[in-house]
Each structure stands twice: as structure tokens, then as C-alpha cells.
Design an enzyme around this catalytic site. Sequence first.
Site, short mmCIF file in Angstrom:
data_model
loop_
_atom_site.label_atom_id
_atom_site.label_comp_id
_atom_site.label_asym_id
_atom_site.label_seq_id
_atom_site.Cartn_x
_atom_site.Cartn_y
_atom_site.Cartn_z
N GLN A 226 0.84 -1.19 0.00
CA GLN A 226 0.00 0.00 0.00
C GLN A 226 0.88 1.25 0.00
OE1 GLN A 226 -3.18 0.07 2.87
NE2 GLN A 226 -3.67 2.18 2.41
N PHE A 227 1.15 1.77 -1.20
CA PHE A 227 2.06 2.91 -1.34
C PHE A 227 1.54 4.16 -0.61
CE2 PHE A 227 -0.83 3.94 -4.76
CZ PHE A 227 -0.79 5.33 -4.84
N THR A 228 0.23 4.26 -0.41
CA THR A 228 -0.32 5.46 0.23
C THR A 228 0.12 5.61 1.68
OG1 THR A 228 -2.38 4.31 0.81
CG2 THR A 228 -2.34 5.53 -1.29
#
Length: 150
Positions: free
Chosen positions: A78-80
Amino acid sequence: MIAVIQRVSSASVTIDQVVKSSIGKGLLVLVGIEDADNAEDIDWLAAKLVNLRIFEDDQGVMNVSVKDAAGDIIVVSQFTLQASTKKGNRPSYIKAAKPDVAIPLYNQFVKAVEVQLEKSVQTGEFGADMKVALLNDGPVTIIIDTKNKV
């Protein structure tokens, strides 16, 4: 690396209306990778995750690891999690590693968790539009940033 660790009674990842992964009792781990992450971060976080004592023992005290509880793990990229919200209202993802860096590190992390857990780990699919469902047990949610080891 930043990890959001959730103790779950169950969790699943669905992609294009097909369940890719599902577990019962265990951990759902959301992982955000940045360019500065390396093998040391991977090994440290994998060991910390598998040995984190957040399951209840016979006295109802959180004193048992996912490994000792015979639980399972789903790891979802999850890059966020690497979002910067310091300026303005639109998050910046400048710290998030690009796929050419993040994918190999993500795969190494999954393998390191499998070695520590001594069994297979379920995953999401890097870059896919995933629907993640979970029943948080407790609720217990812990955030670990490998840049804050000490």
C-alpha cells in the site's frame, strides 16, 4: 518501510471480484515501501512482525505471537502509507518507491516473513485495485516504521 498491522479474526483480498487471498485468525499487514528501504529494514520488520506478542494467552493477556498462535498472515502493498500530508490537502507520494524498486522489496519482504513464520504467507497483488476486507479482532492495530527502530 511502514507497516500497519491489524490482528484479525478473518481477512481477505479480492481483485476483479475474485478472492485472491483469505485467512482466518492472524494478521493483515499493509506495507508501504520507500526508496531508502533495504534488506536490513526487510529482515528487521519481518522478525518484529512474526514475533510481536499481540495475541491473548490463557489469562487474556496479549503475550502470544502470530507464530505461536498458529495464525496466518496476509501482506498487502500500500504505497499510500508513504503519503506526506504536511503541505496542502492533497497527499504527496514522493517518498513512495516506484514499482521497479518497490516490487522486488515487497517480494523480498513476503519471503522474509515466510521464513520467520515457517509457512506460506498470503498476499495481495502489487499495483492492483484490491478490495481488502477484515474483521479486526480487539480492535488491535499497530503501526511500525522501520526508520524508528531505536
